[in-house]
Design a protein around this motif. Structure first.
Motif, PDB file in Angstrom:
ATOM      1  N   GLY A 126      84.254  52.370  69.818  1.00  8.76           N
ATOM      2  CA  GLY A 126      85.447  51.993  68.611  1.00  8.76           C
ATOM      3  C   GLY A 126      84.520  51.297  67.568  1.00  8.76           C
ATOM      4  O   GLY A 126      82.914  51.781  67.761  1.00  8.76           O
ATOM      5  N   PHE A 130      90.692  52.763  66.796  1.00  9.22           N
ATOM      6  CA  PHE A 130      89.149  53.729  67.138  1.00  9.22           C
ATOM      7  C   PHE A 130      89.088  53.926  68.474  1.00  9.22           C
ATOM      8  O   PHE A 130      87.898  54.509  69.474  1.00  9.22           O
ATOM      9  CB  PHE A 130      87.987  53.844  66.306  1.00  9.22           C
ATOM     10  CG  PHE A 130      87.855  54.045  65.110  1.00  9.22           C
ATOM     11  CD1 PHE A 130      87.542  55.081  64.209  1.00  9.22           C
ATOM     12  CD2 PHE A 130      88.445  53.099  63.696  1.00  9.22           C
ATOM     13  CE1 PHE A 130      87.960  55.578  63.027  1.00  9.22           C
ATOM     14  CE2 PHE A 130      88.291  52.939  62.333  1.00  9.22           C
ATOM     15  CZ  PHE A 130      88.157  54.385  62.030  1.00  9.22           C
ATOM     16  N   LEU A 131      89.792  52.929  69.075  1.00  9.22           N
ATOM     17  CA  LEU A 131      89.635  53.088  70.730  1.00  9.22           C
ATOM     18  C   LEU A 131      90.600  53.724  71.153  1.00  9.22           C
ATOM     19  O   LEU A 131      91.829  53.641  71.013  1.00  9.22           O
ATOM     20  CB  LEU A 131      89.758  51.658  71.039  1.00  9.22           C
ATOM     21  CG  LEU A 131      88.497  50.207  71.043  1.00  9.22           C
ATOM     22  CD1 LEU A 131      88.895  49.405  71.320  1.00  9.22           C
ATOM     23  CD2 LEU A 131      87.756  50.427  71.893  1.00  9.22           C
ATOM     24  N   HIS A 151      89.566  53.201  77.460  1.00 13.40           N
ATOM     25  CA  HIS A 151      87.877  53.700  76.617  1.00 13.40           C
ATOM     26  C   HIS A 151      86.912  53.650  77.572  1.00 13.40           C
ATOM     27  O   HIS A 151      86.382  54.739  77.887  1.00 13.40           O
ATOM     28  CB  HIS A 151      87.682  52.730  75.185  1.00 13.40           C
ATOM     29  CG  HIS A 151      87.145  53.295  74.008  1.00 13.40           C
ATOM     30  ND1 HIS A 151      87.317  54.257  72.866  1.00 13.40           N
ATOM     31  CD2 HIS A 151      85.563  53.883  74.635  1.00 13.40           C
ATOM     32  CE1 HIS A 151      86.162  54.750  72.531  1.00 13.40           C
ATOM     33  NE2 HIS A 151      85.051  54.453  73.590  1.00 13.40           N
ATOM     34  N   ARG A 160      92.308  49.786  74.117  1.00 16.87           N
ATOM     35  CA  ARG A 160      92.913  49.742  72.582  1.00 16.87           C
ATOM     36  C   ARG A 160      94.031  49.156  73.690  1.00 16.87           C
ATOM     37  O   ARG A 160      95.253  47.822  72.723  1.00 16.87           O
ATOM     38  CB  ARG A 160      92.763  50.677  71.759  1.00 16.87           C
ATOM     39  CG  ARG A 160      94.123  50.000  71.041  1.00 16.87           C
ATOM     40  CD  ARG A 160      94.147  51.508  69.711  1.00 16.87           C
ATOM     41  NE  ARG A 160      95.040  52.138  69.780  1.00 16.87           N
ATOM     42  CZ  ARG A 160      95.029  52.971  70.641  1.00 16.87           C
ATOM     43  NH1 ARG A 160      93.508  54.102  70.928  1.00 16.87           N
ATOM     44  NH2 ARG A 160      96.741  53.741  70.895  1.00 16.87           N
ATOM     45  N   ASP A 220      91.877  47.667  66.717  1.00 11.43           N
ATOM     46  CA  ASP A 220      91.113  48.753  66.570  1.00 11.43           C
ATOM     47  C   ASP A 220      91.546  50.712  67.535  1.00 11.43           C
ATOM     48  O   ASP A 220      91.619  51.153  67.914  1.00 11.43           O
ATOM     49  CB  ASP A 220      89.745  48.483  67.654  1.00 11.43           C
ATOM     50  CG  ASP A 220      88.861  49.590  66.883  1.00 11.43           C
ATOM     51  OD1 ASP A 220      88.516  50.214  66.828  1.00 11.43           O
ATOM     52  OD2 ASP A 220      87.549  48.398  67.777  1.00 11.43           O
TER      53      ASP A 220
END
Length: 260
Positions: free
Chosen positions: A118, A192-193, A197, A180, A190
């Motif tokens: 992320g 983008f995680l 992940h 996340r 976050d």
């Protein structure tokens, strides 16, 4: 008789939403930078003036960092192999941990490696034997009462844009999940995680000293991938993704007819 084919290389800039941006041809030597090079990313302050280079050698393309401030990060898994020497043939052995070949989805981790999940920049540090465990404390022959100690095999240090370490997360189990919403290390802010992940694994005898252990990192099918900083030339494969600064590039090999 079929016509011979050849491969034409290009870099595709991938947008944050996953869409394709500009496409750039890759020649025998292609430099990427903020101020200099064949591909210039002028609006990214995290890209060095001349940041990275792709070089063609013996039919393969190799990516390397040009001593940039923030490094080059390649999506895992990838083979840690360097460009071939001018003479002699190379024989590449399969990567191994704890004396055994590792799965193709696993990426070996070395002390001080940096990786991206992320928006998190994490530095991996192996805990040395001297600080792995301090042993039971006592005072005048009486054991001190406290929370039971847990082993520490490694730690992940979160690097911030200020250039300092903010949080430190210790690796205490054979498997440590980063995500996340779910996992052992969670970054809830976050976007983008992925939910789960990436996973860091400890291989070898967990009861012995650090010299008998190895570590690997694997992506868990995340949407945005897991990226490891490279320290030497790495051979690019069709479809490989790498990040410099805030830019995400995809390396494509387009097969075309030789007479095209």
């Amino acid at each position: 008789m079929p016509l011979p084919t050849t491969a034409r290389a290009r870099l595709v800039l991938v947008a944050r939403d996953g869409g394709e941006g500009p496409s750039y041809p890759v020649g025998e030597t292609t430099d990427i930078g903020r101020l200099e090079g064949h591909i210039v990313v002028a609006d990214d302050p995290y890209v060095s003036p001349r940041h990275a280079r792709i070089a063609l050698r013996e039919g393969s393309h190799y990516l390397r960092d040009l001593a940039s401030a923030n490094g080059v990060f390649l999506r895992i898994p990838f083979a840690r192999e360097s460009a071939p020497p001018a003479t002699a043939q190379r024989v590449l052995a399969a990567p191994r941990v704890a004396g055994q070949p590792i799965a193709s989805s696993e990426q070996s981790l070395a002390d001080q490696d940096l990786f991206l999940v992320g928006q998190q920049v994490l530095r991996f540090e192996v805990v040395k034997d001297a600080v792995e465990g301090f042993g039971v404390a006592s005072e005048n022959g009486t054991l001190l009462f406290g929370t039971p100690a847990a082993p520490r095999y490694a730690r992940l240090c979160q690097r911030t844009v200020e250039g300092v370490v903010r949080d430190v997360f210790h690796v205490r189990k054979a498997e440590t999940v980063i995500g996340r919403e779910s996992g052992d290390i969670v970054f809830t802010d976050d976007p983008f995680l992925s939910r789960r992940h990436a996973i860091l694994r400890v291989h070898g005898d967990l009861t012995s000293g650090g010299h008998a252990r190895d570590f690997t990192l694997a992506d868990m099918g995340s949407s945005n991938g897991t990226f490891l900083q490279i320290h030497e030339e790495v051979r690019l494969r069709n479809g490989d993704h790498f990040r410099i600064g805030q830019q995400l590039f995809r390396f494509d090999l387009d097969t075309v007819r030789a007479d095209a």
